[in-house]
Design a protein around this motif. Sequence first.
Motif, short mmCIF file in Angstrom:
data_model
loop_
_atom_site.label_atom_id
_atom_site.label_comp_id
_atom_site.label_asym_id
_atom_site.label_seq_id
_atom_site.Cartn_x
_atom_site.Cartn_y
_atom_site.Cartn_z
N GLU A 128 0.84 -1.21 0.00
CA GLU A 128 0.00 0.00 0.00
C GLU A 128 0.87 1.26 0.00
OE1 GLU A 128 -2.76 -0.15 3.30
OE2 GLU A 128 -3.52 -2.09 2.59
N ALA A 129 1.90 1.24 0.85
CA ALA A 129 2.80 2.40 0.91
C ALA A 129 3.49 2.59 -0.44
CB ALA A 129 3.84 2.20 2.01
N TYR A 130 3.87 1.46 -1.07
CA TYR A 130 4.50 1.52 -2.39
C TYR A 130 3.56 2.15 -3.42
CZ TYR A 130 6.33 -0.42 -6.81
OH TYR A 130 6.78 -0.59 -8.09
N ALA A 131 2.29 1.71 -3.38
CA ALA A 131 1.31 2.25 -4.33
C ALA A 131 1.12 3.74 -4.12
CB ALA A 131 -0.01 1.51 -4.18
N ASP A 132 1.13 4.18 -2.85
CA ASP A 132 0.91 5.59 -2.56
C ASP A 132 2.14 6.44 -2.82
OD1 ASP A 132 -1.70 5.47 -1.87
OD2 ASP A 132 -1.41 5.46 0.28
N GLU A 152 12.01 9.60 -0.59
CA GLU A 152 12.19 9.85 0.84
C GLU A 152 10.98 9.41 1.66
OE1 GLU A 152 13.54 13.89 1.29
OE2 GLU A 152 12.93 13.78 3.39
N ARG A 153 9.79 9.78 1.18
CA ARG A 153 8.60 9.51 1.99
C ARG A 153 8.28 8.02 2.06
NH1 ARG A 153 4.71 14.73 0.84
NH2 ARG A 153 6.40 16.18 1.16
N PHE A 154 8.69 7.27 1.04
CA PHE A 154 8.50 5.82 1.08
C PHE A 154 9.38 5.22 2.17
CE2 PHE A 154 9.57 1.52 -0.66
CZ PHE A 154 8.33 0.96 -0.47
N ASP A 155 10.63 5.67 2.26
CA ASP A 155 11.54 5.22 3.32
C ASP A 155 10.92 5.44 4.70
OD1 ASP A 155 13.45 4.45 1.54
OD2 ASP A 155 14.64 6.29 1.70
N VAL A 156 10.39 6.64 4.88
CA VAL A 156 9.79 6.99 6.18
C VAL A 156 8.62 6.07 6.50
CG1 VAL A 156 8.58 8.81 7.42
CG2 VAL A 156 10.51 9.39 5.95
N LYS A 157 7.78 5.86 5.49
CA LYS A 157 6.57 5.06 5.67
C LYS A 157 6.93 3.59 5.97
CE LYS A 157 2.28 5.65 5.83
NZ LYS A 157 1.71 6.68 6.69
#
Lengths: 259, 135
Positions: free
Chosen positions: B100-104, B121-126
């Motif tokens: 889900e995080a990847y899709a977003d 960056e935001r994917f790493d955080v998520k």
Amino acid sequence: MYTSGQAVVHPRLSVLSTSSLPSEHSSLGTASSTTRFSLPPSGSSTPVPMPTSASTLSLSKTPMTAVNLVRPNIYDRPLNKTRTSEVSLAAFTFLFSEMIQYTQKRVNGVADFERKLNTLGYRMGLKMLELHAWRTEGTSKAPKRETRFLTVLSTIGNVMWKAFFGRAMDAIQKSVTKDDEFMLIENDPAITKFISISKDMGSLSCSALTAGVVEAILDGLGFPARVTAHNVPTEANPNCTTILIKLDRSVLDREEALK
Amino acid sequence: MAIFGLWIINKAGGLVYQKNFADGLSKLSPNEYLVLAGTLHGIHAITSRLSPAGSSSGVQIIEAESFKMNIFLTATGTKFVLLTSLTDTTADTALQRIYEAYADYVMKNPFHTPEMPIRTERFDVKVAEIIKVFA
């Protein structure tokens, strides 16, 4: 005013392409639109009910099922109905993402990038202002238009933002040092929620689009201003964005006179 | 229970994301990870072909003595591989959340090129947030 034969286009409306000119719209003619939204060919996906010996009435069902497949056109929907006309964030994000990729291919540098996004937003903002005025004042017995800047600013930040993006601005501030600068602050703007700016893009703020929207609304209401977007990351809100409004001197003079 | 690492393998077998979260497995060089991901991609292709009864989803879990690999194949052919301890039972849910995080945060990011290494960056955080919940 315009010379004959040569369309003079407002610079705001001609930056990306000329395809939005009315003359070009004829190419979107009949063939593509009919194939796109037409009914499936009869007998392929909706099987015709077999007429039974009991009644011939069942035949009348065939055109009924076909009619139900027609999707309502966007122009057929009521303009002032807002509750069911919301767009999903995912759909908008993908569209915005494509807009950014499209723009990125046609710009040199961050400043140019933001200017083009601002222009796209400006074109949206003009229509959004009109739509909002229609929805809020259209049915009013005494429709009114704000003439003072602070009321307009608070309407944009609270009422309009809530209507367009589902959330009001988190803060509206006035610059301490400069009397012609105002700031709209959003802690986590919905439109840039999924966007990570790569290192080589530096200070790019994709909220330049919403800055353009604000600029168009202010322009449309008679408050010419220069509006830009800036990233102001804080510890608690890494996505915090400030929309900076720099008012034209003429607006300040008028405000002074109205006091 | 521990989550050791996450790999994301694109549909061509290239490793586009690799991250270690906990100690316990030996660290490898980036090149070695690339080779292993390619090999896993091949193994997955073999297992999905071997099924005697119709189409198969391919290998889902590979268990070793000290850890297991949980492989999640998406509809588009991207593979998410979560390296966990043997006792871990939440890998499926964690993989779903990471997807889900990847899709977003990856697919909706205009500055990401599909099938290319993920530097978002935001994917790493998520992902770090999700791992924190499940680890």
